[in-house]
Design an enzyme around this catalytic site. Structure first.
Site, PDB file in Angstrom:
ATOM      1  N   LYS A 106       0.816  -1.221   0.000  1.00 30.66           N
ATOM      2  CA  LYS A 106       0.000   0.000   0.000  1.00 30.66           C
ATOM      3  C   LYS A 106       0.845   1.265   0.000  1.00 30.66           C
ATOM      4  O   LYS A 106       0.485   2.270  -0.624  1.00 30.66           O
ATOM      5  CB  LYS A 106      -0.945  -0.015   1.203  1.00 30.66           C
ATOM      6  CG  LYS A 106      -2.004  -1.105   1.153  1.00 30.66           C
ATOM      7  CD  LYS A 106      -2.956  -0.980   2.330  1.00 30.66           C
ATOM      8  CE  LYS A 106      -4.036  -2.050   2.298  1.00 30.66           C
ATOM      9  NZ  LYS A 106      -3.500  -3.400   2.493  1.00 30.66           N
ATOM     10  N   GLU A 119      -9.143   1.452  -5.667  1.00 31.71           N
ATOM     11  CA  GLU A 119     -10.119   1.775  -4.630  1.00 31.71           C
ATOM     12  C   GLU A 119      -9.956   3.217  -4.170  1.00 31.71           C
ATOM     13  O   GLU A 119      -8.836   3.694  -3.966  1.00 31.71           O
ATOM     14  CB  GLU A 119      -9.958   0.810  -3.448  1.00 31.71           C
ATOM     15  CG  GLU A 119     -10.057  -0.649  -3.876  1.00 31.71           C
ATOM     16  CD  GLU A 119     -10.669  -1.542  -2.824  1.00 31.71           C
ATOM     17  OE1 GLU A 119     -11.181  -1.018  -1.818  1.00 31.71           O
ATOM     18  OE2 GLU A 119     -10.642  -2.760  -3.010  1.00 31.71           O
ATOM     19  N   GLU A 142      -5.866   2.382  -2.343  1.00 30.01           N
ATOM     20  CA  GLU A 142      -5.063   1.204  -2.634  1.00 30.01           C
ATOM     21  C   GLU A 142      -5.518   0.582  -3.939  1.00 30.01           C
ATOM     22  O   GLU A 142      -6.592   0.899  -4.467  1.00 30.01           O
ATOM     23  CB  GLU A 142      -5.169   0.165  -1.512  1.00 30.01           C
ATOM     24  CG  GLU A 142      -6.560  -0.429  -1.344  1.00 30.01           C
ATOM     25  CD  GLU A 142      -6.652  -1.363  -0.148  1.00 30.01           C
ATOM     26  OE1 GLU A 142      -6.272  -0.934   0.953  1.00 30.01           O
ATOM     27  OE2 GLU A 142      -7.099  -2.508  -0.334  1.00 30.01           O
ATOM     28  N   ARG A 157      -5.829  -8.280  -8.307  1.00 27.06           N
ATOM     29  CA  ARG A 157      -6.477  -9.597  -8.391  1.00 27.06           C
ATOM     30  C   ARG A 157      -7.929  -9.413  -8.771  1.00 27.06           C
ATOM     31  O   ARG A 157      -8.414  -8.287  -8.906  1.00 27.06           O
ATOM     32  CB  ARG A 157      -6.408 -10.305  -7.036  1.00 27.06           C
ATOM     33  CG  ARG A 157      -6.986  -9.467  -5.905  1.00 27.06           C
ATOM     34  CD  ARG A 157      -7.152 -10.238  -4.613  1.00 27.06           C
ATOM     35  NE  ARG A 157      -7.403  -9.386  -3.473  1.00 27.06           N
ATOM     36  CZ  ARG A 157      -8.581  -8.856  -3.158  1.00 27.06           C
ATOM     37  NH1 ARG A 157      -9.627  -9.073  -3.923  1.00 27.06           N
ATOM     38  NH2 ARG A 157      -8.722  -8.089  -2.078  1.00 27.06           N
TER      39      ARG A 157
END
Length: 674
Positions: free
Chosen positions: A122, A279, A292, A296
């Site tokens: 992060k 996000e 972040e 995936r």
């Protein structure tokens, strides 16, 4: 097709349960041979049967088996697989895993190890995205302990402490005051080490009542990047998502164009390949802040699939083969509204305490998409995350989508363990959610209104449980009803009455004779049984209420009956039914620790004992910590007294209801309970 095309024909899915079955389904549709993996605890799990073959992973710790890089690569080699799909969670965002797969000659169906390392951290991810032009929340990403304390004061409280690695909201802690920082730092590092094998942390300013917005992107190895719209995931508990939807009701067309354009440009600048999710938090003034990137597939990817008509797992596979993206941005069209809810094995009434045990009945609605890997008599283990299934709906507008999900939850039957099914059902019908006003503060602000089962449902459930033995004993035959799903019951007698009393959380059913008709709260009730086993209908003059009822196979004694009931979306566990006296009480595991004996409230592993034999303890003092489903649960003293016996040790596996220790009340003989 790209000149760098990589061929593979047999894929090992390095994950379990719901996501494993989801990936296996698409792989089979594309004609691939598949391999599943499982720990000893998952040896009979339903998802294994979906694969062409499976490999049992070594290791005594079931969760650790899925984190063993060399064990998974060995499983791929042993089974003849030439590619690995990591799913989400476990090693899905582990750069070392991606690197080791490639070095072993396997295709990793995901981003490159370099991208995972860069964006999975992060702190590094925020630096990269700042340079790429995305606004980020003020925080501290360094590793110097002294600087961290200085930065915390400069950022200002409240502060969010987050693990640098991993995702899913796990391990995060909110700190409101400086005197809470030290304990929170230690706790975050402890959780981060256990969950992600990396104890490093970052700090971020905590925003008040933000919306959680994320953008799904895809990039191929040829430099093409597209976005697949945004999702909103604001309804959360413990920073973990429960309800997701697309599009966000809070994002205007102008803001949507801005955030998706910035996301695509940032991905192009960093040279990312594969599926990814950026996000953001959106504050009350409508400003976006990057927090972040998840490198995936997301748990909530089905809502994007519904709104775009695309299979995101198929896209992952095509990108991994070196092919160009199947569609250009201009060819991607968005339609309608989709909502997903996460059905979890947890008890909302006990602060979402994880649950485990035997799933007695699982019958999902046929009207909605349900991603799951469950079956009757499935043993829900305590080693993993609490997610059981994802329920997803799509409609032309948000209002209809909400209605479809409410109905889907009502029609889906899950009994045997406590879940958040009824809680989700009430969330969707809350005015704040229905009006599109829910922020990340939705559950903290309104959770107390949503956790409790309505008393009308409790009364109805108790009523059916109490008369169930009479139904079995006195029913002579069934009469055909006009509706094909119902059958009327013919009784030898029709003069029993049951009256439900509710007082201070105690529920009692009294049986009274010499009355005509069957009555609940002075209202006539007709009873119907569906042609489907275990389903009943309680009918008044106004409507039918479907009720599912199962007798628990784990009844502790001949004198006590235990039942699981589901009324609409609410599941009730009813115990201690004494038919001779008419007394019935609603079982509550929260009462297990009352008195001198402390029982385990969950099945899990004892990670810490906070007292010793002979210690004086006070009411509310933490006694034992048990870990289950990646969460720790503290068992508190319900009385003040002396620890007179300890039945467990650190590292022991304990089951729900097992004795942990004994407390002798003050002024009592300590030897009395030892």
């Amino acid at each position: 097709m790209s000149e760098h095309c990589r061929h593979f024909s047999r894929v090992l899915v390095a994950n379990r349960n719901e996501i494993a079955s989801r990936v296996l389904r698409t792989l089979h549709q594309l004609g691939y041979s598949t391999v599943a993996v499982c720990s000893q605890a998952d040896l009979t799990a339903p998802y294994i049967q979906l694969a062409d073959s499976f490999v049992l992973l070594d290791g005594l710790d079931p969760a650790a088996a899925y984190l063993n890089i060399q064990g998974l690569i060995a499983a791929a080699k042993q089974s003849g697989a030439d590619a690995i799909h990591p799913g989400y969670g476990f090693l899905a965002e582990n750069a070392d895993f991606a690197k080791e797969c490639v070095q072993a000659g396997l295709v990793f169906i995901g981003p490159t190890a370099e991208s995972i390392r860069k964006m999975g951290d992060k702190a590094e991810g925020k630096k990269v995205m700042k340079a790429a032009g995305l606004p980020c929340i003020p925080g501290y990403e360094g590793e110097d302990e002294q600087d961290l304390w200085v930065a915390a004061n400069q950022i200002g409280y409240p502060i969010l402490i987050k693990p640098r690695a991993g995702g899913g909201g796990k391990g995060m802690h909110l700190v409101s005051h400086a005197n809470e920082l030290l304990v929170a730092l230690e706790s975050t590092r402890l959780h981060a080490g256990k969950l992600f094998a990396d104890q490093r942390i970052i700090l971020e300013r905590a925003l008040f009542n933000p919306r959680h917005i994320e953008v799904q992107i895809f990039a191929d190895s040829l430099g093409n990047v597209v976005h697949l719209g945004e999702r909103e995931c604001s309804v959360q508990r413990r920073h973990q998502k429960l309800i997701e939807e697309s599009p966000s009701p809070a994002v205007s067309p102008e803001k949507r164009r801005l955030i998706t354009t910035l996301s695509v440009e940032a991905i192009q600048k960093i040279g990312y390949i594969g599926a990814g999710t950026l996000e953001f938090l959106m504050d009350e003034d409508g400003y976006f802040y990057f927090i972040e990137m998840n490198t995936r597939l997301q748990v909530e990817h089905p809502v994007t699939e519904f709104c775009t008509g695309l299979d995101l797992v198929e896209w992952q596979i095509r990108v991994a083969r070196g092919e160009p993206l199947p569609k250009k941005q201009s060819e991607i069209h968005f339609r309608g509204h989709a909502i997903e809810v996460r059905l979890c094995a947890e008890d909302p009434q006990q602060d979402f305490l994880p649950q485990s045990g035997t799933l007695l009945k699982w019958l999902p609605s046929s009207e909605i998409r349900v991603d799951e890997a469950l079956a009757d008599d499935y043993q829900v283990p305590h080693y993993y995350d609490s997610l059981l299934a994802k329920m997803v709906v799509h409609a032309e507008d948000r209002g209809v989508a909400i209605q479809k999900m409410v109905r889907g939850l009502e029609q889906s039957v899950l009994m045997g363990i406590k879940t958040n099914q009824g809680f989700l059902w009430r969330c969707l019908q809350h005015p704040q959610y229905k009006q599109g006003l829910a922020t990340t503060a939705f559950i903290p602000n309104y959770g107390h209104e949503l956790k409790d089962t309505p008393k009308d449902s409790i009364r109805l459930g108790l009523y059916l449980a109490a008369i169930y033995p009479f139904l079995q004993k006195h029913t002579t035959h069934f009469l055909k009803a006009k509706h094909p799903r119902w059958r009327y019951l013919q009784f030898e007698q029709d003069y029993f009455l049951f009256q439900v009393q509710v007082q201070d959380g105690f529920y009692q059913v009294d049986t009274l004779d010499n009355k005509t008709k069957t009555i609940l709260d002075s209202q006539p009730i007709m009873i119907h049984q569906s042609a489907q086993t275990h389903q009943w209908y309680m009918a008044t003059h106004t409507h039918f209420t479907p009720v599912w009822l199962l007798s628990s196979p784990e009844t502790p004694s001949a004198e006590t009956k235990e039942y699981w009931l589901q009324i609409k979306a609410d599941t009730l566990f009813i115990r201690d039914i004494y038919l001779n006296t008419g007394n019935t009480s609603l079982g509550s595991e929260s009462n297990l620790t009352e008195g001198t004996t402390v029982y385990s409230q969950i099945s899990g592993k004892v990670v810490k004992i906070h007292c010793s034999l002979g210690d004086e303890v006070s009411l509310g003092q933490n006694l034992v910590t048990v870990e289950a489903m990646k969460m720790e649960h503290n068992h508190l003293a319900r009385i003040s007294g002396t620890v007179s016996g300890i039945s467990i040790a650190v590292g022991n596996q304990t089951h729900k209801g097992d004795v942990l220790l004994f407390i002798s009340p003050k002024n009592a003989d300590p030897s009395a309970t030892s």
